[in-house]
Design an enzyme around this catalytic site. Structure first.
Site, PDB file in Angstrom:
ATOM      1  CB  SER A 130      21.604 -57.113 -59.764  1.00  0.00           C
ATOM      2  OG  SER A 130      21.387 -56.944 -58.370  1.00  0.00           O
ATOM      3  CD  GLU A 150      13.795 -57.704 -63.257  1.00  0.00           C
ATOM      4  OE1 GLU A 150      14.654 -56.992 -63.818  1.00  0.00           O
ATOM      5  OE2 GLU A 150      14.073 -58.684 -62.543  1.00  0.00           O
TER       6      GLU A 150
END
Length: 278
Positions: A53, A190
């Site tokens: 990320s 997720e």
């Protein structure tokens, strides 16, 4: 308020893997990309994830696809240096492990040896089970990642929650089970519908770490820039902001600029002067 963890040895893969029973304390995870941030987070968390990320929140990339092994190593080194308590896990970036188990091992071994991190994380379900097993059998601890997989965002039709219908729900549970059976010590779940994530958690013997999943997961993780309100391009539904540091930083920069333009900074107390003798 977070409970500061006692000083002592760094947590291990085995410590995290043992946090599975309903009576166990949930695993606390946050991402970190720099030594100063790792130093601030380390006393409060069990696991620091050097996530790919960073491509979006640090480098301004539109997706994680532009992240390289070299980038992950540099940030992994920084986080290991800045921490002493939390287990450090480094993401394997897109294209560094999907080709073959041998490719995955070469890059995972390099990441671990050059960063000092304890484990790597990779995305995928049944199609990656062979690779996970290959790595684990050769001494590389692996954290899995199922449900919404950011590295597959284009193939998955965008950032959309998984488990919307029975077929998707079964697929998420099956891929969680496959990665657990392949030897992963924990699995990130997720962007998955709550009931599906809870079921997947019940059906595997290793801890699940939720992000946009379920409170029934064995732990939780957030991207630190989201949690601190530093990344303002967009805020996922599942994020709880614990601070608004973007406003704080902007106000500080504004105050600094005003002081410089008005010649209020530097003031005498900020300057080196020659001492008067006699």
């Amino acid at each position: 308020m977070s409970v500061v963890q006692p000083a002592g040895r760094r947590l291990t893969v085995r410590d995290i893997a043992s946090r599975k029973s309903p009576a166990a304390e949930p695993v606390v995870c946050l991402t970190a990309y720099t030594a100063p941030m790792a130093r601030l987070l380390d006393p409060h968390v069990d696991l620091l994830l050097v996530g790919d990320s960073l491509g979006m929140v640090i480098y301004g990339l539109p997706t994680t696809h532009g992240v390289t092994v070299e980038m992950m190593i540099a940030h992994g080194q920084a986080v290991v240096r800045g921490s002493s308590h939390a287990l450090v896990v480094v993401d394997m970036p897109f294209g560094s492990y999907q080709e073959s188990p041998a490719q995955a091992f070469r890059n995972a071994a390099r990441i671990l040896s050059e960063t000092g991190a304890a484990a790597v994380k990779l995305e995928g379900g049944r199609e990656m089970a062979e690779t996970v097993a290959f790595l684990v059998q050769r001494g590389v601890p692996v954290m899995g990642h199922v449900g919404l997989k950011p590295q597959m965002v284009h193939a998955m039709g965008g950032f959309r929650a998984q488990g919307r219908d029975e077929a998707e729900a079964e697929a998420v549970v099956a891929e969680t089970r496959a990665i657990a059976e392949a030897g992963a010590f924990s699995i990130v779940v997720e962007g998955t519908f709550e009931q599906v994530a809870a079921r997947a958690t019940r059906e595997v013997s290793v801890p699940t770490i939720g992000i946009g999943a379920s409170a029934d997961c064995d732990g939780q993780v957030l991207v630190i820039d989201d949690a601190l309100g530093l990344f303002t391009d967009f805020t996922p539904k599942f994020v709880k902001r614990y601070a608004d540091l973007a406003s704080t930083v902007s106000a500080a920069a504004e105050a600094y600029a005003a002081d410089v333009r008005a010649r209020r900074f530097p003031a005498p107390e900020h300057c080196f002067g020659i001492r008067k003798v006699g």
